[in-house]
Enzyme design. Structure first.
Site, PDB file in Angstrom:
ATOM      1  N   ASP A  83     -11.160   3.220   4.112  1.00 10.91           N
ATOM      2  CA  ASP A  83     -11.556   1.809   4.075  1.00 10.91           C
ATOM      3  C   ASP A  83     -13.083   1.663   4.066  1.00 10.91           C
ATOM      4  O   ASP A  83     -13.602   0.586   3.765  1.00 10.91           O
ATOM      5  CB  ASP A  83     -11.002   1.080   5.311  1.00 10.91           C
ATOM      6  CG  ASP A  83      -9.867   0.131   4.961  1.00 10.91           C
ATOM      7  OD1 ASP A  83      -9.714  -0.186   3.771  1.00 10.91           O
ATOM      8  OD2 ASP A  83      -9.155  -0.287   5.889  1.00 10.91           O
ATOM      9  N   GLN A 116      -4.548  -1.294   9.577  1.00 11.15           N
ATOM     10  CA  GLN A 116      -4.528  -2.640   9.014  1.00 11.15           C
ATOM     11  C   GLN A 116      -5.121  -3.643  10.007  1.00 11.15           C
ATOM     12  O   GLN A 116      -4.702  -3.701  11.165  1.00 11.15           O
ATOM     13  CB  GLN A 116      -3.072  -3.025   8.664  1.00 11.15           C
ATOM     14  CG  GLN A 116      -2.928  -4.349   7.967  1.00 11.15           C
ATOM     15  CD  GLN A 116      -3.547  -4.374   6.569  1.00 11.15           C
ATOM     16  OE1 GLN A 116      -3.383  -3.443   5.784  1.00 11.15           O
ATOM     17  NE2 GLN A 116      -4.282  -5.426   6.270  1.00 11.15           N
ATOM     18  N   LYS A 124       0.845  -1.200   0.000  1.00 15.24           N
ATOM     19  CA  LYS A 124       0.000   0.000   0.000  1.00 15.24           C
ATOM     20  C   LYS A 124       0.880   1.251   0.000  1.00 15.24           C
ATOM     21  O   LYS A 124       0.619   2.200  -0.745  1.00 15.24           O
ATOM     22  CB  LYS A 124      -0.934  -0.009   1.222  1.00 15.24           C
ATOM     23  CG  LYS A 124      -2.088  -0.992   1.058  1.00 15.24           C
ATOM     24  CD  LYS A 124      -2.857  -1.234   2.346  1.00 15.24           C
ATOM     25  CE  LYS A 124      -3.909  -2.327   2.121  1.00 15.24           C
ATOM     26  NZ  LYS A 124      -4.565  -2.778   3.353  1.00 15.24           N
TER      27      LYS A 124
END
Ligand code: NDP
Length: 296
Positions: free
Chosen positions: A122, A99, A55
């Site tokens: 997200d 994460q 990422k």
């Protein structure tokens, strides 16, 4: 439409990343700054480390700022929440991604809810999930949004099609179902308690499998010509001490029947990071009151 086409998610994702990079250049010209994505990793889970590294690399390649925060596995919930609050207040940060999974001493939901919904790239915050369900603008979770892009690229208008989503997680299944409903599909959500899954799948023009069970969906479950999106990522034994990745769909038996199908790997997987970059740019445009570039 011919049967047995393979949907090249890697190629579509590369195209999307290119469009994001162009959008970032235009954003920098107008805003006088680069969009920024903060990624937080707690602990040393090997898969999470790989995801975070990819990422960060993709963020920089798109011309954005990448802020990586690596915290030890014994980080307390209070310390993580303090970092999230600091990132919420940081004007250079447009997107915050923590994460998952998090170590067991940390309540994942509390962390998700601490993220400013305007920086929740997200799309896991209940405000964004609720806005999606209400048909309002929101951040949409990256993987299902990527699946929808592949479906629309392949099929165009999805209106009136029968869609089955197998899996009802907050990360994939539920937002996927909401997106398909928004496209006016007739949506069925299947899960571990669904009776006669094969029969449910057989009625569908679109099948999205997000289960986490290797090759569970068999070719003879499919309506001929169905479009199949395989979200599953399962590592299986490939003999001689090696492993390989397979999806939730039995690709070999599904390919001849499906109208089109995503492979694993190089199907849905590459879309997730591409959409993360897209969401970060969209967030930056919204925060600075700029139009979101076309084609995203
Ligand atoms: P979860 O484990 O959170 O959810 C799995 C879902 O599958 C649950 O809703 C469960 O039902 C359902 N399920 C389990 N067994 C069956 C069964 N036998 N029949 C029907 N449904 C069943 O997983 P995620 O949604 O997070 O992920 C799903 C898969 O997608 C995984 O392989 C994951 O690795 C992959 N993934 C891939 C991504 C990518 O970038 N390509 C990103 C995210 C995930 P119930 O709710 O009843 O338990």
């Amino acid at each position: 439409m011919s049967q047995g086409a393979i949907i090249d998610g890697a190629a579509f994702a590369a195209g999307l990343r290119g469009r994001v990079a162009e959008g970032v250049t235009a954003f920098r010209d107008r805003a006088g700054r680069a969009p920024g994505l903060a990624v937080v990793l707690v602990g040393e889970d090997p898969a999470s480390q790989v995801y975070v590294r990819s990422k960060g690399k993709a963020t920089v390649e798109a011309g954005m700022l990448s802020f990586e925060h690596k915290l030890p596995a014994d980080t307390s919930q209070d310390d993580l929440l303090a970092l999230v609050r600091q990132l919420n207040a940081d004007a250079t940060v447009d997107g915050i991604l923590v994460q998952l999974p998090l170590p067991k001493q940390i309540d994942e939901q509390a962390v998700i809810e601490a993220i400013d919904p305007a920086k929740d790239v997200d799309g896991f915050h209940p405000v964004n999930a609720g806005r999606l369900a209400s048909g309002l603008d929101s951040f949409v979770p990256c993987t299902p949004l990527g699946c929808l892009m592949l479906l629309k690229d392949r099929l165009g208008d999805l209106s009136g099609l029968d869609a089955v989503v197998i899996g009802r997680s907050n990360i994939v299944g539920k937002p996927m179902a909401q997106l398909l409903l928004r496209e006016s599909c007739t949506v069925t959500i299947a899960h571990s308690r669904t009776r006669d899954l094969a029969d449910v799948v057989r009625r569908a023009d679109i099948v999205v499998a997000a289960v986490g069970r290797p090759r569970m969906v068999k070719g003879d479950w499919l309506k001929p010509g169905a479009t199949v999106i395989d979200v599953g990522i399962n590592r299986v034994d490939a003999g001689e001490g090696k492993t390989r990745l397979v999806g939730d769909v039995d690709f070999e038996s599904a390919l001849p029947l499906a109208g089109a199908i995503t492979p694993v790997p190089k199907g849905v997987g590459p879309m997730t990071i591409a959409v993360l970059l897209r969401n970060t740019l969209v967030g930056a445009c919204r925060r600075d009151g700029l139009d979101v570039p076309a084609g995203l």
